[in-house]
Enzyme design. Structure first.
Site, PDB file in Angstrom:
ATOM      1  N   SER A  95       0.866  -1.188   0.000  1.00 32.53           N
ATOM      2  CA  SER A  95       0.000   0.000   0.000  1.00 32.53           C
ATOM      3  C   SER A  95       0.898   1.232   0.000  1.00 32.53           C
ATOM      4  O   SER A  95       1.552   1.531   1.005  1.00 32.53           O
ATOM      5  CB  SER A  95      -0.909  -0.002   1.237  1.00 32.53           C
ATOM      6  OG  SER A  95      -1.834  -1.053   1.165  1.00 32.53           O
ATOM      7  N   LYS A 169      -7.360   1.573  -2.874  1.00 28.46           N
ATOM      8  CA  LYS A 169      -6.961   1.148  -1.526  1.00 28.46           C
ATOM      9  C   LYS A 169      -7.133   2.290  -0.527  1.00 28.46           C
ATOM     10  O   LYS A 169      -7.566   2.080   0.604  1.00 28.46           O
ATOM     11  CB  LYS A 169      -5.518   0.640  -1.526  1.00 28.46           C
ATOM     12  CG  LYS A 169      -4.989   0.238  -0.135  1.00 28.46           C
ATOM     13  CD  LYS A 169      -5.814  -0.881   0.508  1.00 28.46           C
ATOM     14  CE  LYS A 169      -5.396  -1.156   1.960  1.00 28.46           C
ATOM     15  NZ  LYS A 169      -4.141  -1.890   2.074  1.00 28.46           N
ATOM     16  N   LYS A 237      -0.249   5.952   8.308  1.00 29.65           N
ATOM     17  CA  LYS A 237       0.390   6.172   7.004  1.00 29.65           C
ATOM     18  C   LYS A 237      -0.677   6.260   5.912  1.00 29.65           C
ATOM     19  O   LYS A 237      -0.648   7.155   5.064  1.00 29.65           O
ATOM     20  CB  LYS A 237       1.350   5.016   6.696  1.00 29.65           C
ATOM     21  CG  LYS A 237       1.970   5.062   5.297  1.00 29.65           C
ATOM     22  CD  LYS A 237       2.363   3.686   4.795  1.00 29.65           C
ATOM     23  CE  LYS A 237       1.161   2.858   4.410  1.00 29.65           C
ATOM     24  NZ  LYS A 237       1.485   1.575   3.775  1.00 29.65           N
TER      25      LYS A 237
END
Length: 289
Positions: A95, A169, A237
């Site tokens: 990711s 995502k 993140k």
């Protein structure tokens, strides 16, 4: 026979690689800490000791790494780039930022190497059960050639050109992060008001508020079990990447910003390695003020 090089056998990568092997593919595995790749031996994997070895002669190279810096360090290295087979395909299942995916896609294309960004959702359970949601960015023809490998790990969907997998995502992580916050507030309210939160989860089953997050993360909150399945610092993140991406399109996401600040406080207070369901603890902290 198709040969797959797999880089990154951590909490997610190990079961993903295992499922590829179980599907009958030939696989070479590399991890910076080699001992984390060793369990794959019993499933028929060859354990590579270097990046150049895992990449060399591989028809497909899959990376499953922690963040942008880890992906950059590997895929920008000469050991990686100089040993890629012409016409091979790199599938980054980490990711990362959509801009990171676009950068590597362009760089690899100049070397006659195909590229897909294919981040996943479903956590360690989904990785183990080969039921991951796999969001893919890239060309249709390359997706078609890669689909059988991706299906060994879950349910792949091509959502657009390179970078689109990462955008999807981020959208996924908006829903996950906000829903974890909503579940944490629901559990907290029940506990404070004297209702049984376990019975709440049962009562909501099958209704509009039901979800995998309610069923799994809600139980973790009730049991105060925050052993990491998906880590808090990783979700922070993701929230930062969400807001950066939105900002680049002059788009405001106020709820995502609130969730990001809550995860930031958790990390700042030393809870970065707890499960992301520990957002419950931040709500507890706020209520103790």
């Amino acid at each position: 026979m198709i040969t797959i090089g797999f880089i990154g056998t951590g909490l997610m990568g190990l079961p993903m690689a295992k499922n590829i092997l179980k599907s009958g593919f030939k696989l070479k595995a590399f991890n910076r800490s080699i001992e984390k790749a060793e369990p794959l031996k019993e499933f028929g994997a060859e354990i590579s000791k270097t990046i150049s070895d895992v990449v060399k002669d591989s028809d497909f190279v899959i990376t499953m790494l922690t963040d942008d810096s880890a992906v950059d360090a590997i895929t920008s290295s000469s050991d990686f780039l100089d040993n890629l087979k012409s016409g091979s395909t790199v599938i980054d299942m980490s990711s990362v930022k959509p801009t990171t995916a676009a950068k590597h896609g362009t760089n690899l294309k100049s070397k006659n190497v195909n590229y897909l960004d294919a981040p996943v959702s479903g956590g360690t359970i989904g990785a183990e059960e080969a039921s991951l949601a796999i969001m893919v960015g890239g060309e249709q023809s390359i997706f078609d050639k890669s689909e059988k490998i991706l299906k060994a790990m879950g349910n792949p969907t091509l959502v657009g050109p390179v970078g689109s997998g990462q955008v999807s995502k981020l959208a996924n992580q908006i829903v996950v992060g906000v829903t974890i916050g909503a579940v944490a507030e629901a559990i907290t309210l029940c506990e404070k008001a004297g209702a049984d939160p376990n019975k709440l989860i049962k009562a909501l089953s099958g209704g509009w508020a039901d979800s995998k997050i309610l069923q799994t993360h809600g139980k973790r909150m009730i049991d105060k079990d925050f052993s990491p399945k998906g880590k808090t610092y990783t979700h922070l993140k993701d929230m930062n990447n969400i807001l950066e991406c939105a900002n680049s399109y002059n788009t405001h996401l106020p709820i995502s910003n609130l969730v990001k600040e809550m995860y930031k406080t958790l990390v700042d207070n030393g809870h970065g390695n707890t499960d992301h369901s520990s957002l419950y603890n931040e709500i507890e902290r706020i209520n103790k003020k």
